[in-house]
Design a protein around this motif. Sequence first.
Motif, PDB file in Angstrom:
ATOM      1  N   VAL A  64       0.847  -1.188   0.000  1.00  0.00           N
ATOM      2  CA  VAL A  64       0.000   0.000   0.000  1.00  0.00           C
ATOM      3  C   VAL A  64       0.886   1.242   0.000  1.00  0.00           C
ATOM      4  N   ASP A  65       0.512   2.193  -0.836  1.00  0.00           N
ATOM      5  CA  ASP A  65       1.233   3.462  -0.868  1.00  0.00           C
ATOM      6  C   ASP A  65       0.927   4.280   0.381  1.00  0.00           C
ATOM      7  N   PHE A  66       1.880   5.053   0.796  1.00  0.00           N
ATOM      8  CA  PHE A  66       1.709   6.059   1.845  1.00  0.00           C
ATOM      9  C   PHE A  66       1.445   5.494   3.240  1.00  0.00           C
ATOM     10  N   CYS A  67       1.970   4.306   3.548  1.00  0.00           N
ATOM     11  CA  CYS A  67       1.763   3.739   4.887  1.00  0.00           C
ATOM     12  C   CYS A  67       2.354   4.643   5.970  1.00  0.00           C
ATOM     13  N   ILE A  68       3.536   5.194   5.714  1.00  0.00           N
ATOM     14  CA  ILE A  68       4.153   6.070   6.710  1.00  0.00           C
ATOM     15  C   ILE A  68       3.325   7.343   6.866  1.00  0.00           C
ATOM     16  N   ALA A  69       2.876   7.905   5.764  1.00  0.00           N
ATOM     17  CA  ALA A  69       2.050   9.112   5.829  1.00  0.00           C
ATOM     18  C   ALA A  69       0.739   8.832   6.562  1.00  0.00           C
ATOM     19  N   ASN A  70       0.125   7.679   6.301  1.00  0.00           N
ATOM     20  CA  ASN A  70      -1.107   7.308   7.010  1.00  0.00           C
ATOM     21  C   ASN A  70      -0.847   7.163   8.500  1.00  0.00           C
ATOM     22  N   LYS A  71       0.266   6.546   8.845  1.00  0.00           N
ATOM     23  CA  LYS A  71       0.631   6.369  10.259  1.00  0.00           C
ATOM     24  C   LYS A  71       0.750   7.719  10.944  1.00  0.00           C
ATOM     25  N   VAL A  72       1.499   8.632  10.340  1.00  0.00           N
ATOM     26  CA  VAL A  72       1.708   9.957  10.932  1.00  0.00           C
ATOM     27  C   VAL A  72       0.384  10.714  11.019  1.00  0.00           C
ATOM     28  N   TYR A  73      -0.399  10.660   9.954  1.00  0.00           N
ATOM     29  CA  TYR A  73      -1.684  11.358   9.917  1.00  0.00           C
ATOM     30  C   TYR A  73      -2.607  10.875  11.027  1.00  0.00           C
ATOM     31  N   MET A  74      -2.723   9.567  11.187  1.00  0.00           N
ATOM     32  CA  MET A  74      -3.602   9.025  12.226  1.00  0.00           C
ATOM     33  C   MET A  74      -3.047   9.294  13.611  1.00  0.00           C
ATOM     34  N   GLU A  75      -1.741   9.158  13.748  1.00  0.00           N
ATOM     35  CA  GLU A  75      -1.091   9.314  15.049  1.00  0.00           C
ATOM     36  C   GLU A  75      -1.185  10.753  15.552  1.00  0.00           C
ATOM     37  N   LYS A  76      -1.033  11.707  14.669  1.00  0.00           N
ATOM     38  CA  LYS A  76      -0.981  13.120  15.066  1.00  0.00           C
ATOM     39  C   LYS A  76      -2.350  13.769  15.217  1.00  0.00           C
ATOM     40  N   PHE A  77      -3.365  13.214  14.572  1.00  0.00           N
ATOM     41  CA  PHE A  77      -4.657  13.877  14.552  1.00  0.00           C
ATOM     42  C   PHE A  77      -5.776  13.059  15.180  1.00  0.00           C
ATOM     43  N   VAL A  78      -5.451  12.205  16.127  1.00  0.00           N
ATOM     44  CA  VAL A  78      -6.487  11.399  16.773  1.00  0.00           C
ATOM     45  C   VAL A  78      -7.038  12.137  17.991  1.00  0.00           C
ATOM     46  N   PHE A  79      -8.239  11.743  18.399  1.00  0.00           N
ATOM     47  CA  PHE A  79      -8.848  12.340  19.567  1.00  0.00           C
ATOM     48  C   PHE A  79      -8.190  11.793  20.837  1.00  0.00           C
ATOM     49  N   VAL A  80      -8.307  12.526  21.923  1.00  0.00           N
ATOM     50  CA  VAL A  80      -7.533  12.300  23.135  1.00  0.00           C
ATOM     51  C   VAL A  80      -7.692  10.904  23.724  1.00  0.00           C
ATOM     52  N   ASP A  81      -8.898  10.404  23.888  1.00  0.00           N
ATOM     53  CA  ASP A  81      -9.094   9.129  24.578  1.00  0.00           C
ATOM     54  C   ASP A  81      -8.971   7.907  23.667  1.00  0.00           C
ATOM     55  N   CYS A  82      -8.538   8.115  22.462  1.00  0.00           N
ATOM     56  CA  CYS A  82      -8.442   7.025  21.489  1.00  0.00           C
ATOM     57  C   CYS A  82      -7.538   5.894  21.982  1.00  0.00           C
ATOM     58  N   PHE A  83      -6.442   6.231  22.635  1.00  0.00           N
ATOM     59  CA  PHE A  83      -5.446   5.221  22.976  1.00  0.00           C
ATOM     60  C   PHE A  83      -5.875   4.308  24.130  1.00  0.00           C
TER      61      PHE A  83
END
Length: 113
Positions: A64-83
């Motif tokens: 899949v293209d952009f796996c690193i970009a997807n990782k960063v995008y999801m990691e940086k822009f998730v809501f607070v209690d997600c983890f």
Amino acid sequence: IHMISELNKYDTPFRKIEKLKEISNSISIEAHQHMKKRGEKKYFQINADQLIPIWMKIVLNSQVDFCIANKVYMEKFVFVDCFSSETGFNLINFIAVIENFLQMELDPNGVIE
């Protein structure tokens, strides 16, 4: 493997993370069905130690293209209690897989050593 290729069609981090959850649920269902075929009577609960190698194979085989970009995008822009939820568990596993690939050493031909 085809499910992860759909990751790039979603625009928001939340939808991408929901897709990760859908993939993890699919893996769990497949694992349960496999164990049932082997004669296991109790429900099989997959854990991170079993899930991460499966995720690695899925990501590697999907190309899949952009796996690193997807990782960063999801990691940086998730809501607070997600983890602290199942959603966070799936995201953390995906992050671990991508980070693992980033730490691997490649030979001059791009093959993992």
